[in-house]
Design a protein around this motif. Sequence first.
Motif, PDB file in Angstrom:
ATOM      1  N   LYS A 321       0.843  -1.188   0.000  1.00  0.00           N
ATOM      2  CA  LYS A 321       0.000   0.000   0.000  1.00  0.00           C
ATOM      3  C   LYS A 321       0.884   1.246   0.000  1.00  0.00           C
ATOM      4  CE  LYS A 321      -3.939  -2.116   2.334  1.00  0.00           C
ATOM      5  NZ  LYS A 321      -4.844  -2.069   3.513  1.00  0.00           N
ATOM      6  N   ILE A 322       0.338   2.323  -0.503  1.00  0.00           N
ATOM      7  CA  ILE A 322       1.070   3.594  -0.554  1.00  0.00           C
ATOM      8  C   ILE A 322       0.872   4.337   0.765  1.00  0.00           C
ATOM      9  CG2 ILE A 322       1.245   5.831  -1.701  1.00  0.00           C
ATOM     10  CD1 ILE A 322       0.284   4.451  -4.268  1.00  0.00           C
ATOM     11  N   GLU A 323       1.964   4.683   1.382  1.00  0.00           N
ATOM     12  CA  GLU A 323       1.894   5.504   2.592  1.00  0.00           C
ATOM     13  C   GLU A 323       1.750   6.968   2.220  1.00  0.00           C
ATOM     14  OE1 GLU A 323       5.248   6.790   5.661  1.00  0.00           O
ATOM     15  OE2 GLU A 323       4.618   4.709   5.999  1.00  0.00           O
ATOM     16  N   ALA A 324       2.551   7.409   1.255  1.00  0.00           N
ATOM     17  CA  ALA A 324       2.485   8.804   0.794  1.00  0.00           C
ATOM     18  C   ALA A 324       3.306   8.960  -0.470  1.00  0.00           C
ATOM     19  CB  ALA A 324       2.991   9.756   1.870  1.00  0.00           C
ATOM     20  N   ILE A 325       2.923   9.942  -1.260  1.00  0.00           N
ATOM     21  CA  ILE A 325       3.711  10.316  -2.437  1.00  0.00           C
ATOM     22  C   ILE A 325       4.319  11.688  -2.162  1.00  0.00           C
ATOM     23  CG2 ILE A 325       3.640  10.870  -4.897  1.00  0.00           C
ATOM     24  CD1 ILE A 325       1.500   8.788  -5.254  1.00  0.00           C
ATOM     25  N   THR A 326       5.604  11.754  -2.307  1.00  0.00           N
ATOM     26  CA  THR A 326       6.333  13.013  -2.100  1.00  0.00           C
ATOM     27  C   THR A 326       6.606  13.629  -3.471  1.00  0.00           C
ATOM     28  OG1 THR A 326       8.565  12.106  -2.272  1.00  0.00           O
ATOM     29  CG2 THR A 326       7.445  11.880  -0.139  1.00  0.00           C
ATOM     30  N   PRO A 327       7.225  14.802  -3.538  1.00  0.00           N
ATOM     31  CA  PRO A 327       7.519  15.400  -4.846  1.00  0.00           C
ATOM     32  C   PRO A 327       8.347  14.507  -5.767  1.00  0.00           C
ATOM     33  CG  PRO A 327       7.712  17.062  -3.155  1.00  0.00           C
ATOM     34  CD  PRO A 327       7.493  15.758  -2.445  1.00  0.00           C
ATOM     35  N   HIS A 328       9.141  13.580  -5.206  1.00  0.00           N
ATOM     36  CA  HIS A 328      10.019  12.800  -6.070  1.00  0.00           C
ATOM     37  C   HIS A 328      10.004  11.295  -5.776  1.00  0.00           C
ATOM     38  CE1 HIS A 328      11.691  16.549  -7.544  1.00  0.00           C
ATOM     39  NE2 HIS A 328      11.858  16.944  -6.293  1.00  0.00           N
ATOM     40  N   SER A 329       9.080  10.837  -4.936  1.00  0.00           N
ATOM     41  CA  SER A 329       9.094   9.413  -4.602  1.00  0.00           C
ATOM     42  C   SER A 329       7.714   8.909  -4.189  1.00  0.00           C
ATOM     43  CB  SER A 329      10.086   9.152  -3.471  1.00  0.00           C
ATOM     44  OG  SER A 329       9.612   9.721  -2.257  1.00  0.00           O
ATOM     45  N   ILE A 330       7.617   7.582  -4.131  1.00  0.00           N
ATOM     46  CA  ILE A 330       6.432   6.917  -3.591  1.00  0.00           C
ATOM     47  C   ILE A 330       6.887   6.105  -2.379  1.00  0.00           C
ATOM     48  CG2 ILE A 330       4.568   5.268  -4.029  1.00  0.00           C
ATOM     49  CD1 ILE A 330       4.831   5.858  -6.996  1.00  0.00           C
ATOM     50  N   LYS A 331       6.411   6.485  -1.204  1.00  0.00           N
ATOM     51  CA  LYS A 331       6.763   5.766   0.013  1.00  0.00           C
ATOM     52  C   LYS A 331       5.695   4.712   0.287  1.00  0.00           C
ATOM     53  CE  LYS A 331       9.425   9.470   2.185  1.00  0.00           C
ATOM     54  NZ  LYS A 331       9.613  10.322   3.391  1.00  0.00           N
ATOM     55  N   LEU A 332       6.136   3.479   0.504  1.00  0.00           N
ATOM     56  CA  LEU A 332       5.235   2.364   0.716  1.00  0.00           C
ATOM     57  C   LEU A 332       5.145   2.020   2.193  1.00  0.00           C
ATOM     58  CD1 LEU A 332       6.464   0.112  -2.226  1.00  0.00           C
ATOM     59  CD2 LEU A 332       4.688   1.888  -2.259  1.00  0.00           C
ATOM     60  N   THR A 333       4.030   1.409   2.574  1.00  0.00           N
ATOM     61  CA  THR A 333       3.866   1.014   3.974  1.00  0.00           C
ATOM     62  C   THR A 333       4.844  -0.090   4.359  1.00  0.00           C
ATOM     63  OG1 THR A 333       2.110  -0.525   3.303  1.00  0.00           O
ATOM     64  CG2 THR A 333       1.428   1.668   4.052  1.00  0.00           C
ATOM     65  N   SER A 334       5.406  -0.778   3.360  1.00  0.00           N
ATOM     66  CA  SER A 334       6.398  -1.818   3.630  1.00  0.00           C
ATOM     67  C   SER A 334       7.749  -1.234   4.043  1.00  0.00           C
ATOM     68  CB  SER A 334       6.595  -2.679   2.385  1.00  0.00           C
ATOM     69  OG  SER A 334       7.115  -1.900   1.311  1.00  0.00           O
ATOM     70  N   GLY A 335       7.879   0.096   3.904  1.00  0.00           N
ATOM     71  CA  GLY A 335       9.135   0.754   4.221  1.00  0.00           C
ATOM     72  C   GLY A 335       9.993   1.030   3.004  1.00  0.00           C
ATOM     73  N   GLU A 336       9.624   0.465   1.862  1.00  0.00           N
ATOM     74  CA  GLU A 336      10.374   0.687   0.626  1.00  0.00           C
ATOM     75  C   GLU A 336       9.999   2.026   0.010  1.00  0.00           C
ATOM     76  OE1 GLU A 336      10.919  -3.221  -1.746  1.00  0.00           O
ATOM     77  OE2 GLU A 336       9.035  -3.444  -0.662  1.00  0.00           O
ATOM     78  N   GLU A 337      10.814   2.456  -0.930  1.00  0.00           N
ATOM     79  CA  GLU A 337      10.577   3.722  -1.610  1.00  0.00           C
ATOM     80  C   GLU A 337      10.880   3.570  -3.090  1.00  0.00           C
ATOM     81  OE1 GLU A 337      12.563   8.114  -1.330  1.00  0.00           O
ATOM     82  OE2 GLU A 337      11.813   7.245   0.542  1.00  0.00           O
ATOM     83  N   LEU A 338       9.978   4.070  -3.922  1.00  0.00           N
ATOM     84  CA  LEU A 338      10.160   4.058  -5.373  1.00  0.00           C
ATOM     85  C   LEU A 338      10.407   5.480  -5.841  1.00  0.00           C
ATOM     86  CD1 LEU A 338       7.191   1.677  -6.332  1.00  0.00           C
ATOM     87  CD2 LEU A 338       9.580   1.056  -5.931  1.00  0.00           C
ATOM     88  N   ASN A 339      11.239   5.623  -6.879  1.00  0.00           N
ATOM     89  CA  ASN A 339      11.591   6.955  -7.378  1.00  0.00           C
ATOM     90  C   ASN A 339      11.293   7.076  -8.872  1.00  0.00           C
ATOM     91  OD1 ASN A 339      13.938   6.185  -5.159  1.00  0.00           O
ATOM     92  ND2 ASN A 339      13.070   8.239  -4.896  1.00  0.00           N
ATOM     93  N   PRO A 340      10.029   7.198  -9.233  1.00  0.00           N
ATOM     94  CA  PRO A 340       9.667   7.248 -10.644  1.00  0.00           C
ATOM     95  C   PRO A 340       9.798   8.646 -11.244  1.00  0.00           C
ATOM     96  CG  PRO A 340       7.694   7.330  -9.319  1.00  0.00           C
ATOM     97  CD  PRO A 340       8.845   7.192  -8.351  1.00  0.00           C
ATOM     98  N   ASP A 341       9.935   8.669 -12.563  1.00  0.00           N
ATOM     99  CA  ASP A 341       9.821   9.928 -13.306  1.00  0.00           C
ATOM    100  C   ASP A 341       8.372  10.163 -13.726  1.00  0.00           C
ATOM    101  OD1 ASP A 341      12.742  10.434 -13.483  1.00  0.00           O
ATOM    102  OD2 ASP A 341      12.727   8.600 -14.701  1.00  0.00           O
ATOM    103  N   ILE A 342       7.655   9.047 -13.928  1.00  0.00           N
ATOM    104  CA  ILE A 342       6.269   9.100 -14.385  1.00  0.00           C
ATOM    105  C   ILE A 342       5.434   8.142 -13.539  1.00  0.00           C
ATOM    106  CG2 ILE A 342       4.691   8.686 -16.317  1.00  0.00           C
ATOM    107  CD1 ILE A 342       7.070   9.180 -18.214  1.00  0.00           C
ATOM    108  N   ILE A 343       4.251   8.597 -13.124  1.00  0.00           N
ATOM    109  CA  ILE A 343       3.284   7.740 -12.440  1.00  0.00           C
ATOM    110  C   ILE A 343       2.063   7.579 -13.344  1.00  0.00           C
ATOM    111  CG2 ILE A 343       1.706   7.512 -10.486  1.00  0.00           C
ATOM    112  CD1 ILE A 343       3.707   9.026  -8.779  1.00  0.00           C
ATOM    113  N   VAL A 344       1.663   6.340 -13.563  1.00  0.00           N
ATOM    114  CA  VAL A 344       0.458   6.051 -14.352  1.00  0.00           C
ATOM    115  C   VAL A 344      -0.596   5.493 -13.402  1.00  0.00           C
ATOM    116  CG1 VAL A 344      -0.523   4.753 -16.264  1.00  0.00           C
ATOM    117  CG2 VAL A 344       1.847   5.553 -16.387  1.00  0.00           C
TER     118      VAL A 344
END
Length: 489
Positions: A321-344
């Motif tokens: 699940k998504i915990e929050a989206i920041t200006p440059h990342s997607i923080k997940l409830t699992s503790g991981e973080e994704l750093n996309p250029d594009i979100i679909v």
Amino acid sequence: MAADKEKLDFDVIIVGAGISGINFAYRLQERNPELKYCILEGRHEIGGTWSLFQYPGIRSDSDLFTFGFAWRPWVGNMSIVHGSIIRQYVEDSATQEGIDKKIRFLHQVSSMSWSSLSNTWTLSITSNTTTNIFLRSRFVFLGTGYYDYQKPLQASIPGIDSFKGKVIHPQFWPSDLDYANKRIVIIGSGATAITLLPSLATNSAHVTMLQRSPTYIASLPREGKFEAIISRALPMFASSRIIRLKWILFSLFMVSICRHFPRTAKRLLLQRTAKLLPPGTNLEPDFVPSYNPWEQRLCLCPDGDFYSSIRSGKASVKTSKIEAITPHSIKLTSGEELNPDIIVTATGLKLCTAGNIAISVDGEEYDISHHFAWRAAMVEGLPNVVLSWGYSNASWTLGADSTAQLACRLLTRMKKEGFLVIVPRMTPEDRETLKERPFLALSATYVKIGGDAFPKTASTDPWRPRSYFWKDLAVARWGDIETGMEWLR
């Protein structure tokens, strides 16, 4: 239907020039050629869904042999093809039958009102040249699909507005989007996400499908051996029909197995998934759904292209699940973080009925969602209107055709016996004893969110939801059309 004909613009108005509208126009020409009709289409071309959606890799999620028209069978070698090919097929089919000459493009129906004094519908239309066009008709067929063309489903994603990269919804894919060597995250796990992933993976740096829960994804050969043999052995007229019959039976068989033997179906699907993934991949948590097959629509990928992208290392699946989206990342409830250029945001469709057309009956606002569907085709208290719905567990076209044939049968009887109005009516006894059922028997999130846009269905005839093609077709041709229906001269 002949009375007051001089006051009518058309006997029948069809709204929508997609699969449903073109198919009904053919059935109308075939079985009720004496009736004058037109098709009103809000877009600039034939195709409906296949004109609107332009995201990379857009394709059918049903085989083309059953998604194609019964009266012009699909004769290509591939069972799943790109959306542009489907749109061209629909247009060519309409042109072949002269249906294209009956279409008025860029004619958006905003409202329709019924008058019991004249027994007519008046449709208010906005076109590209005139804002107020009014057309009168005795009968209306709504081939408007089941989702909102103007507004996509807006999923609640915390912080999505703060993201500094591009946020794209597949329903309105920008034609100039450059995603070469970009990192992409697709939020969602339905047919759209599964179609997008292998298409985007070709040119992007990496694609991640971010899902809250997994989906069943079955690999289907683009070209089958049976189809190739039959096509070579028999004339096109015969082979196309045999192949279509095979796919109708196959679909019915698969759904029946999944419904009656869910554990066996789940085990077989997951065994196949394991073989298509990179060696040593653990199916948990990314590829084992929490539901049984066909409680949500089974997704297809031709020649396993979804899994091929994962094996290549160009794509991956992440379940969290998504915990929050920041200006440059997607923080997940699992503790991981994704750093996309594009979100679909492939989070589903916004469901609606009748294309959001405002409907009134004798000056009173009419809300389809408050009423029960008769034979999954008409709605109680709504005179001379048929709505086209397909299947959730088979090709849309099969359901649209059974509806079209039922509509033509109703029109034939109206003309033969001099009826001007047909309107479904529910008795007080029906209301007291019936048990409501969902119109769409799917547990997908977008259906749960928007399912109340559809009419109600019940546990008893003629208010039941759709069943399966052969039964619905038999009812359309020979079934009871008296119960629950009021016939008025």
